[in-house]
Design an enzyme around this catalytic site. Structure first.
Site, PDB file in Angstrom:
ATOM      1  N   ASP A 114      31.002 -84.666  17.893  1.00 31.68           N
ATOM      2  CA  ASP A 114      30.753 -83.816  19.057  1.00 31.68           C
ATOM      3  C   ASP A 114      31.677 -82.606  19.004  1.00 31.68           C
ATOM      4  OD1 ASP A 114      29.016 -84.589  21.776  1.00 31.68           O
ATOM      5  OD2 ASP A 114      30.464 -82.961  22.053  1.00 31.68           O
TER       6      ASP A 114
ATOM      7  N   GLU B 129      18.739 -94.308  31.045  1.00 31.50           N
ATOM      8  CA  GLU B 129      20.156 -94.297  31.421  1.00 31.50           C
ATOM      9  C   GLU B 129      20.384 -95.420  32.428  1.00 31.50           C
ATOM     10  OE1 GLU B 129      21.737 -90.476  32.626  1.00 31.50           O
ATOM     11  OE2 GLU B 129      20.812 -89.529  30.902  1.00 31.50           O
TER      12      GLU B 129
ATOM     13  N   LYS C  61       6.841 -88.812  22.527  1.00 30.27           N
ATOM     14  CA  LYS C  61       7.939 -88.804  23.506  1.00 30.27           C
ATOM     15  C   LYS C  61       7.556 -88.007  24.757  1.00 30.27           C
ATOM     16  CE  LYS C  61      11.936 -89.010  25.408  1.00 30.27           C
ATOM     17  NZ  LYS C  61      12.343 -90.221  26.111  1.00 30.27           N
TER      18      LYS C  61
ATOM     19  N   LEU D 236       6.327 -97.613  40.203  1.00 32.24           N
ATOM     20  CA  LEU D 236       5.534 -97.448  41.422  1.00 32.24           C
ATOM     21  C   LEU D 236       6.440 -97.533  42.652  1.00 32.24           C
ATOM     22  CD1 LEU D 236       2.135 -99.370  41.010  1.00 32.24           C
ATOM     23  CD2 LEU D 236       2.561 -96.908  40.938  1.00 32.24           C
TER      24      LEU D 236
ATOM     25  N   CYS E 263      15.857 -85.786  31.756  1.00 38.97           N
ATOM     26  CA  CYS E 263      14.669 -85.868  30.893  1.00 38.97           C
ATOM     27  C   CYS E 263      13.349 -85.510  31.575  1.00 38.97           C
ATOM     28  CB  CYS E 263      14.575 -87.261  30.294  1.00 38.97           C
ATOM     29  SG  CYS E 263      15.909 -87.579  29.135  1.00 38.97           S
TER      30      CYS E 263
ATOM     31  N   LYS F 197      12.817 -81.773  32.794  1.00 37.52           N
ATOM     32  CA  LYS F 197      12.877 -80.795  31.698  1.00 37.52           C
ATOM     33  C   LYS F 197      11.763 -81.036  30.679  1.00 37.52           C
ATOM     34  CE  LYS F 197      15.981 -82.454  28.104  1.00 37.52           C
ATOM     35  NZ  LYS F 197      15.078 -82.676  26.993  1.00 37.52           N
TER      36      LYS F 197
END
Ligand SMILES: NC(=O)c1ccc[n+]([C@@H]2O[C@H](COP(=O)([O-])OP(=O)(O)OC[C@H]3O[C@@H](n4cnc5c(N)ncnc54)[C@H](O)[C@@H]3O)[C@@H](O)[C@H]2O)c1
Length: 438
Positions: free
Chosen positions: A30, A160, A209, A255, A265, A268
Site C-alpha cells: 500500500d 464488508e 461483478k 429484502l 460498492c 458507485k
C-alpha cells in the site's frame, strides 16, 4: 504460492490475510505507510470480524505488508490489483489507481524472468483489463501478455462485515482469463475452495461483478418502493417481505426495507454501469430508477421525523453511522445525508456507532455530538433515528426511557413495533403503518 497484492484496503487486506492463512506466502502493498506499519504489527487498520485473529496468526510468518511494490512483485508469481476504483463526479469510473498499479507492476516485470500472472481484482468496467491494464503492463515491462506474462480478472464478491467468512466460503469464484495458461495458474490457487469455479473471458468476468451488484441494488430499491406503498395501504413491509421471500425464486435475502443502500460498492458500481451504458448510447431505464429511488429513500426517515415534530432546536439521536453493520466504513453511507439534512433543519444531533465514530469525525467535525455509548446518546433526546442494523441496537427497548420523549424512527426495521409499544415507545418505521389494517 507467492503472492503480492497491490492495494491493502477492505478487499486487498482480506484477500491477503485469507490467502496467507491458506498457506500462501503473501505481501500486501500500500502507499499509506501507517497502514503498512499497522499490518506489520498485526493491528487491523479496518474493522472486520476475525481480521485481528488472522493477522496475529499469519503476520511474521507468511504475511507481511510493504510500500515497495517493485520488490513485492519481483518476489512473487501472482500479483493482485485490489486498489480502489472510485466514481468521478459524472459517475464514470476513475481508473487512476489501477493505472498507477499497472505501471509499477509493469516496471517490476521488466526486471523479472519467470512467468508471472497479474490478476485484476478491483471492480472495473468491461474492457478495462484488455484495453487499459494490459497495454500499460506491456508498455512498462517491454513484454507481451500471453507470451511473457499472464493476465486474469477475478472479481470479488465479499460483503464488508462478513468479509473473511465470505472470502473463505464463496458462492462461486469467477476467473476471467486472457488465455488458458493464465487461468490455469489462478484456478490452481482456488481449486480447493468448495464452490463452483467459473472460467470465462476477462470482459465477462468484469461484467458479472457489475451485474451482480446492480441486481442486489435493484432488489433493495424494489423492497423500498414496496415499503413506501405499504405505509400508504396500511400493511407492514416486514410481513410482505417475509411472504414474498418464501418464494424460492425470489429468496428473503436483500429484502430488508430501510434507508437505502450505501457503501463503497453499490452506488458507485451502479453509477459506473449507467455511465458506461450511456457512452454506448444505451439508456438504463431500470438502473436510473434504482439510484433515484435510493437517493429519495435516504431522506425517508427525515420526512417521517418531520411529520412527527418541528425538528428545529430538537435533540435528535442518530444510532448508526456505518453504511451497514459489522464495518467502520462510512463511504456513501445513508446516515451522512440524513444527518446533514437534520442539521440544515436546525436540529441538534448526537451520534453513536460502535465502530464508525472516528471515520465520522472526518466528515462532521464538531457539528454533531459524539457519544461514547447508546445511553449517553439517548439521554434527554426528543427523537431517535436508527440508521444502521447493528446487533447491539436490537435489544435496547428499555434504554429509550432515557429520552425526553421515547419517539423512535426505525430506519432499518430492527425493532419489533409491538414490543416497542409495550415499552411505551412511540414507534415509527419505514414501511410500517401505525394502524395496520387487519
Ligand atoms: N469494499 C468492498 O466491500 C468491495 C467488495 C468487492 C469489490 N470491491 C472492489 O475492490 C476494489 C478495492 O476496494 P476497497 O474497498 O478494498 O478499497 P479501499 O479504498 O479500502 O482500498 C484501496 C487501497 O489501495 C491503496 N492504493 C491506492 N493506490 C495504490 C497504489 N498505486 N499502490 C498501492 N496501494 C494503492 C489505497 O491506499 C487503499 O489502501 C474496488 O474496485 C472495489 O469496488 C470492494
Amino acid at each position: 504460492m507467492k503472492i503480492s497484492i497491490i492495494g491493502t484496503g477492505y478487499v486487498g487486506l482480506i484477500t491477503g490475510a485469507c490467502l496467507a492463512d491458506l498457506g500462501n506466502s503473501v505481501v500486501c502493498v500500500d502507499v499509506i505507510e501507517d497502514k503498512v506499519k499497522s499490518i506489520n504489527s498485526a493491528v487491523p487498520p479496518i474493522h472486520e470480524e476475525g481480521l485481528l485473529e488472522l493477522l496475529k496468526k499469519n503476520v511474521g510468518k507468511n504475511l507481511s505488508a510493504s510500500t515497495d511494490a517493485k520488490n513485492a512483485v519481483k518476489n512473487s508469481n501472482i500479483t493482485f490489483i485490489a486498489v480502489g476504483t472510485p466514481s468521478r463526479d459524472d459517475g464514470s469510473i476513475d481508473l487512476k489507481y489501477v493505472e498507477e498499479s499497472a505501471k509499477s507492476i509493469g516496471k517490476a516485470l521488466k526486471e523479472k524472468n519467470n512467468y508471472h500472472v497479474v490478476v485484476v481484482k478491483s471492480t472495473v468496467i468491461p474492457g478495462t483489463t484488455d484495453s487499459v491494464v494490459i497495454p500499460i503492463l506491456e508498455e512498462f515491462s517491454g513484454k507481451v501478455a500471453g507470451k511473457d506474462f499472464g493476465v486474469c480478472m477475478n472479481p470479488e464478491f465479499l460483503r464488508e462485515g462478513k468479509a473473511i467468512h465470505d472470502f473463505m466460503n464463496p458462492d462461486r469464484i469467477v476467473i476471467g482469463e486472457y488465455d488458458k495458461k493464465s487461468g490455469d495458474k489462478i484456478y490452481k490457487l482456488y481449486k480447493n475452495f468448495n464452490c463452483p469455479i467459473m472460467r470465462t473471458s476477462l470482459r465477462a468476468a468484469e461484467m458479472i461483478k457489475y451485474a451482480a451488484n446492480a441486481f442486489l441494488a435493484t432488489k433493495i430499491s424494489f423492497i423500498n418502493e414496496i415499503a413506501n406503498i405499504c405505509e400508504k395501504v396500511g400493511v407492514d413491509v416486514c410481513d410482505i417481505a417475509k411472504g414474498v421471500g418464501l418464494d424460492h425464486r425470489i429468496s428473503p435475502m436483500f429484502l430488508n426495507a430501510g434507508v437505502g443502500f450505501g457503501g463503497s460498492c453499490f452506488p458507485k458500481d451502479v453509477r459506473a454501469l449507467i455511465s458506461e451504458a450511456s457512452e454506448e448510447n444505451y439508456n438504463t431505464i431500470l438502473l436510473n430508477a434504482v439510484l433515484n429511488l435510493n437517493e429519495k429513500q435516504k431522506m425517508r426517515v427525515v420526512e417521517i421525523a418531520d411529520n412527527i415534530m418541528d425538528l428545529s432546536d430538537k435533540n435528535i439521536t442518530v444510532l448508526g453511522l456505518a453504511f451497514k453493520e459489522g464495518t467502520d466504513d462510512i463511504r456513501d453511507a445513508p446516515p451522512i445525508p440524513t444527518i446533514e439534512n437534520l442539521l440544515r433543519r436546525g436540529a441538534k444531533v448526537s451520534v453513536y456507532d460502535p465502530e464508525a465514530m472516528e471515520n465520522a469525525k472526518g466528515i462532521f467535525g464538531n457539528k454533531v455530538k459524539y457519544c461514547k455509548n447508546i445511553e449517553s446518546a439517548l439521554k434527554d433526546a426528543d427523537l431517535c433515528i436508527i440508521m444502521t442494523e447493528w446487533d447491539e441496537f436490537k435489544e435496547i427497548y428499555d434504554k429509550f426511557k432515557l429520552m425526553k420523549n421515547s419517539i423512535v424512527v426505525d430506519g432499518r426495521r430492527i425493532l419489533d413495533p409491538i414490543k416497542a409499544e409495550k415499552y411505551g415507545i412511540k414507534y415509527y418505521g419505514i414501511g410500517y403503518h401505525k394502524n395496520q389494517i387487519r
